[in-house]
Motif scaffolding. Structure first.
Motif, mmCIF file in Angstrom:
data_model
loop_
_atom_site.group_PDB
_atom_site.id
_atom_site.type_symbol
_atom_site.label_atom_id
_atom_site.label_comp_id
_atom_site.label_asym_id
_atom_site.label_seq_id
_atom_site.Cartn_x
_atom_site.Cartn_y
_atom_site.Cartn_z
ATOM 1 N N TYR A 21 -86.390 -75.857 59.578
ATOM 2 C CA TYR A 21 -88.094 -76.692 58.963
ATOM 3 C C TYR A 21 -86.793 -78.212 59.585
ATOM 4 O O TYR A 21 -86.284 -78.700 58.505
ATOM 5 N N ASP A 22 -87.286 -78.950 60.617
ATOM 6 C CA ASP A 22 -86.827 -80.183 60.687
ATOM 7 C C ASP A 22 -87.704 -80.625 60.062
ATOM 8 O O ASP A 22 -89.262 -81.665 60.466
ATOM 9 N N HIS A 23 -87.827 -82.156 59.042
ATOM 10 C CA HIS A 23 -88.484 -83.053 57.967
ATOM 11 C C HIS A 23 -88.334 -84.290 58.244
ATOM 12 O O HIS A 23 -89.530 -84.812 57.454
ATOM 13 N N CYS A 24 -88.266 -84.382 60.013
ATOM 14 C CA CYS A 24 -87.684 -86.081 60.001
ATOM 15 C C CYS A 24 -89.218 -86.607 60.427
ATOM 16 O O CYS A 24 -89.986 -85.390 60.585
ATOM 17 N N ASP A 25 -89.558 -88.021 59.885
ATOM 18 C CA ASP A 25 -90.319 -88.794 60.194
ATOM 19 C C ASP A 25 -91.200 -87.935 61.780
ATOM 20 O O ASP A 25 -92.046 -88.098 61.926
ATOM 21 N N THR B 280 -82.835 -72.513 57.434
ATOM 22 C CA THR B 280 -82.195 -74.294 56.598
ATOM 23 C C THR B 280 -83.433 -75.184 56.905
ATOM 24 O O THR B 280 -84.075 -74.938 57.596
ATOM 25 N N GLU B 281 -82.655 -75.671 55.800
ATOM 26 C CA GLU B 281 -84.139 -77.195 56.031
ATOM 27 C C GLU B 281 -83.322 -78.297 56.461
ATOM 28 O O GLU B 281 -82.142 -78.961 55.641
ATOM 29 N N ILE B 282 -83.571 -79.152 57.138
ATOM 30 C CA ILE B 282 -82.950 -80.723 57.452
ATOM 31 C C ILE B 282 -83.864 -81.879 57.157
ATOM 32 O O ILE B 282 -84.927 -81.627 57.528
ATOM 33 N N TRP B 283 -83.565 -83.142 57.351
ATOM 34 C CA TRP B 283 -83.373 -84.700 56.790
ATOM 35 C C TRP B 283 -84.636 -83.992 55.507
ATOM 36 O O TRP B 283 -86.358 -84.440 55.348
ATOM 37 N N SER C 98 -86.620 -86.687 54.058
ATOM 38 C CA SER C 98 -87.873 -87.181 54.325
ATOM 39 C C SER C 98 -89.259 -85.876 53.776
ATOM 40 O O SER C 98 -90.275 -85.788 54.323
ATOM 41 N N LYS C 99 -88.769 -85.239 53.621
ATOM 42 C CA LYS C 99 -89.769 -83.806 53.070
ATOM 43 C C LYS C 99 -91.342 -84.383 51.924
ATOM 44 O O LYS C 99 -90.187 -85.293 51.417
ATOM 45 N N LEU C 100 -92.133 -83.843 52.695
ATOM 46 C CA LEU C 100 -93.219 -84.988 52.044
ATOM 47 C C LEU C 100 -93.363 -84.052 50.559
ATOM 48 O O LEU C 100 -93.092 -82.746 50.855
#
Length: 136
Positions: free
Chosen positions: A26-30, A112-115, A118-120
């Motif tokens: 998951y990419d949590h970047c804005d 994997t989770e990145i950013w 910025s995760k909500l």
């Protein structure tokens, strides 16, 4: 086995000569939240030189946290996001995993989770390998 996929209208197709992604997560970047219209973008990171992309692709240039360009690739016909291509890591490209063929995406195992910075806050799922920003 190869990885294959396409956009919503099927004007853009791709093939990756790899058995599995290097990273699925998951990419949590804005920017990914905005591009996907959702809380994160499910990405499948692959070797760029193994990717063959066909069809009418447009690119939009944004800036990553490194200050380098991140190219957002999307279908010029239906607008489906296909990938993001960071200049800071020229050997890889992050496919939008929802564009993989159905039987392939059913086998994905995101870990994997990145950013995560910025995760909500209402996203409660936690994967095994979280990174505040980008992994080194």
């Amino acid at each position: 086995m190869v990885l294959t996929g396409h956009c919503l209208c099927k004007a853009v197709t791709y093939r990756v000569d790899m058995d599995a992604p290097l990273i699925t997560g998951y990419d949590h970047c804005d920017d990914c939240q905005r591009q996907s219209g959702s809380t994160y973008s499910l990405v499948a990171v692959v070797e760029k030189d193994k990717l063959t992309l066909n069809g009418p692709v447009k690119q939009w240039e944004g800036k990553g946290s490194s200050g380098n360009s991140v190219w957002r690739l999307f279908c010029s016909e239906c607008g489906s996001p296909i990938a993001h291509d960071p200049d800071a890591a020229p050997q890889i490209i992050a496919l939008k995993a929802g564009t993989l063929d159905t039987e392939i995406k059913k086998t994905l195992k995101p870990d994997t989770e990145i950013w995560c910075a910025s995760k909500l806050p209402f996203c409660q799922e936690k994967l095994a390998k979280p990174f505040e920003h980008m992994p080194e």
